[in-house]
Design an enzyme around this catalytic site. Structure first.
Site, mmCIF file in Angstrom:
data_model
loop_
_atom_site.group_PDB
_atom_site.id
_atom_site.type_symbol
_atom_site.label_atom_id
_atom_site.label_comp_id
_atom_site.label_asym_id
_atom_site.label_seq_id
_atom_site.Cartn_x
_atom_site.Cartn_y
_atom_site.Cartn_z
ATOM 1 N N GLU B 66 65.751 35.793 14.244
ATOM 2 C CA GLU B 66 65.368 34.465 14.705
ATOM 3 C C GLU B 66 64.292 33.839 13.822
ATOM 4 O OE1 GLU B 66 66.005 34.897 19.491
ATOM 5 O OE2 GLU B 66 64.024 35.320 18.690
ATOM 6 N N ASP B 237 63.271 39.425 28.092
ATOM 7 C CA ASP B 237 62.966 38.385 27.107
ATOM 8 C C ASP B 237 64.161 38.011 26.245
ATOM 9 O OD1 ASP B 237 63.224 40.617 25.613
ATOM 10 O OD2 ASP B 237 61.285 40.471 24.617
ATOM 11 N N SER B 302 57.225 36.118 31.097
ATOM 12 C CA SER B 302 56.858 35.968 29.683
ATOM 13 C C SER B 302 58.048 36.208 28.762
ATOM 14 C CB SER B 302 55.756 36.993 29.365
ATOM 15 O OG SER B 302 55.634 37.170 27.977
#
Lengths: 351, 351
Positions: B66, B237, B302
């Site tokens: 990413e 996540d 988160s």
């Protein structure tokens, strides 16, 4: 077991500007142009395997910063590149760039490289590769309009890959032409500085335009361009920046890298969104036709595409390994036990 | 004038893994956690000035690579990060990262930094900053479920920023718990290794979950979580990876970094797309309420956001300059005359 030296995988080969220049001189400028063109051609011929993400641009009042990622499924690459037209006023480059390759299977970077010089090399190699497919047979003369940072690279690539013998230089700034002519003095090309664009294109089979204004400019007007030439249009490469009169576009058969991107950034932003264009990879694989007659005007509407950077980085990765022209960069944390990042940090504090 | 040494602007300060570790030890682990949290808080409070581009992901069978860009209009930053869950089997890190800052006005990079360690630091600093807003007053005990690479950083940050005095460790792998306990031995925290998640959460005001499985796991079940706690959920996540039973989510008030991203990657991917969540930046600016009662379960879902990386790089840029813990990297070509890139290359060949 305390290990403070990072492993091989944690050290990423880094090709600095200095190493890139040494690499070019070690391989030789013309052989490197040929090698880059070969990598680009190989990758264009396997166009369909690439992940063709559009570039991710962050625009500001003074310019743009872009990330250009791609992947062939085995290797991932991206280029960071900025474009800031006013930079030259402060003695800075309009465009700077660097790039990275990573192993898709584990995500670890395998090459970090300067790409300001490499982009100039790959842009020229792409132009010459395309001209080899589209320019008239036995083209010997190129007009080079716009004598800035890219002009010498274009000239050398056209010599190495197409067999050009004469370049005819023109720039609105005579100092740029003098600089270009001086730099090409020992190149083996016959260099002809000209006082106008009209003079520059006399007898040229290939017309390369590469000017830097960020505005709709008309470097070539319709009546300047005769039949049978190949136009290599480099400078129109972002929204609002073009170099050619629309009438020339209408008389030309237009070839592009990636239509989705070229319609936004290239000369063809002046045309209807459905104006026919041919994709270069299809010409290279034989799925589409390139030049079909002596009278035809062929136009490469060059904007630069991520796959060309990928090809160039792939070439540099191989050559850097052969020549050892790189530094091992301590970029990746590499604890003995992957779960023990904190332990590695603690041990470094004690060392 | 031949100039072969690059100018200051062409040399980009590079913070290696080794320099990052030295920097942490020079500043001190707890003061650096506090400094990072301060930068993150400052940036969250000016949330609206940031360009919030979604991350650009390249997925493969084994993982993802990413690019996470952002900009505050003056400084541009991006992080390269991979996620390859099977990497640990080959002794590699699941996640490696590096980041860059650049000057928006001219596009020149101003910092290149390792971010594997820095991401661990900023993730922990963000968790503790958020806990300072949301956890029960005078929280002294944290359960740390999942004792992998992030666990010590979370514990230290919660001590430095929230004032935690005891961590209760649990992992399905007892070796991970032993490693975490050993690493925290000199930290000033009371460390209690536990044999089950149930035991770990006894008496804890803060429950941190940070496990690494890329699958829908249930680390916490509904009946384990009593009223009044703050849950700091780190591990869920990415799409398909969650840690908490949906029933817990329905009993909690949920706080997120950037809803558009968290709904795809976080625990709340298990909920309806319109399930109410509160944005943390609004809590920090006082536009939204944080904890409102002793009975409330607050949940920080988160996932990690580009602005946190930006804040961390901003901190490192300042501290690296103060401590001189960086190398100048020859990353950018810098000809005397910006149009004379080729001349620079030629002179390097002669030198």
């Amino acid at each position: 077991m305390t290990k403070l030296k990072p492993s091989d995988k944690a050290l990423v080969p880094f090709v600095s500007v200095d190493h890139m220049m040494q690499l070019i001189h070690t391989v030789g400028l013309e052989p490197m142009m040929q090698g880059l063109a070969e990598c680009i051609e190989t990758d264009f011929k396997r166009w369909e395997v690439f992940d063709k993400t559009p570039r991710v641009a962050s625009h500001s009042a003074t310019g743009v910063i872009e990330l250009m990622p791609t992947s062939d499924g085995e290797v991932y690459g991206f280029k960071y590149v900025n474009g800031h037209p006013d930079n030259t006023k402060g003695g800075l480059q309009t465009v700077t760039a660097f790039g990275l390759l990573a192993d898709v299977s584990n995500g670890y970077p395998v090459l970090l490289s300067e790409m300001t010089i490499l982009t100039a090399m790959r842009t020229a190699a792409t132009s010459a590769l395309v001209a080899r497919y589209l320019a008239p047979k036995d083209s010997k003369v190129m007009a080079m309009i716009g004598n800035g940072a890219q002009s010498e690279f274009q000239s050398i690539a056209m010599k190495a890959i197409v067999g050009i013998e004469e370049v005819r230089l023109y720039d609105i700034d005579p100092a740029a032409t003098r600089k270009c002519a001086a730099n090409l003095a020992g190149s083996g090309l016959r260099v002809v500085p000209c006082d106008s664009a009209e003079e520059a294109i006399l007898g040229a089979q290939i017309i390369t335009t590469c000017t830097a204004d960020k505005q709709y400019a008309t470097i070539l007007t319709d009546n300047m361009v005769g039949s049978g030439v190949h136009i290599n249009a480099i400078g129109g490469d972002c929204p609002g920046k073009t170099e050619l009169a629309p009438a020339i576009l209408h008389r030309s058969d237009i070839f592009v890298e990636f239509p989705e991107q070229t319609r936004i950034e290239g000369e063809i932003q002046q045309l209807d969104a459905d104006h026919p264009v041919t994709e270069l990879w299809q010409v290279m694989t034989g799925q589409a036709r390139g030049r079909t007659s002596d009278k035809q005007i062929t136009l490469f509407d060059s904007v630069g595409f991520a796959i060309e950077d990928f090809s160039a980085l792939r070439y540099v990765r191989e050559k850097a390994a052969e020549t050892q022209l790189f530094h091992p960069l301590d970029l990746l944390a590499d604890p003995d036990d992957p779960r023990d990042l904190f332990g590695m940090l603690q041990r470094a504090g004690r060392a």
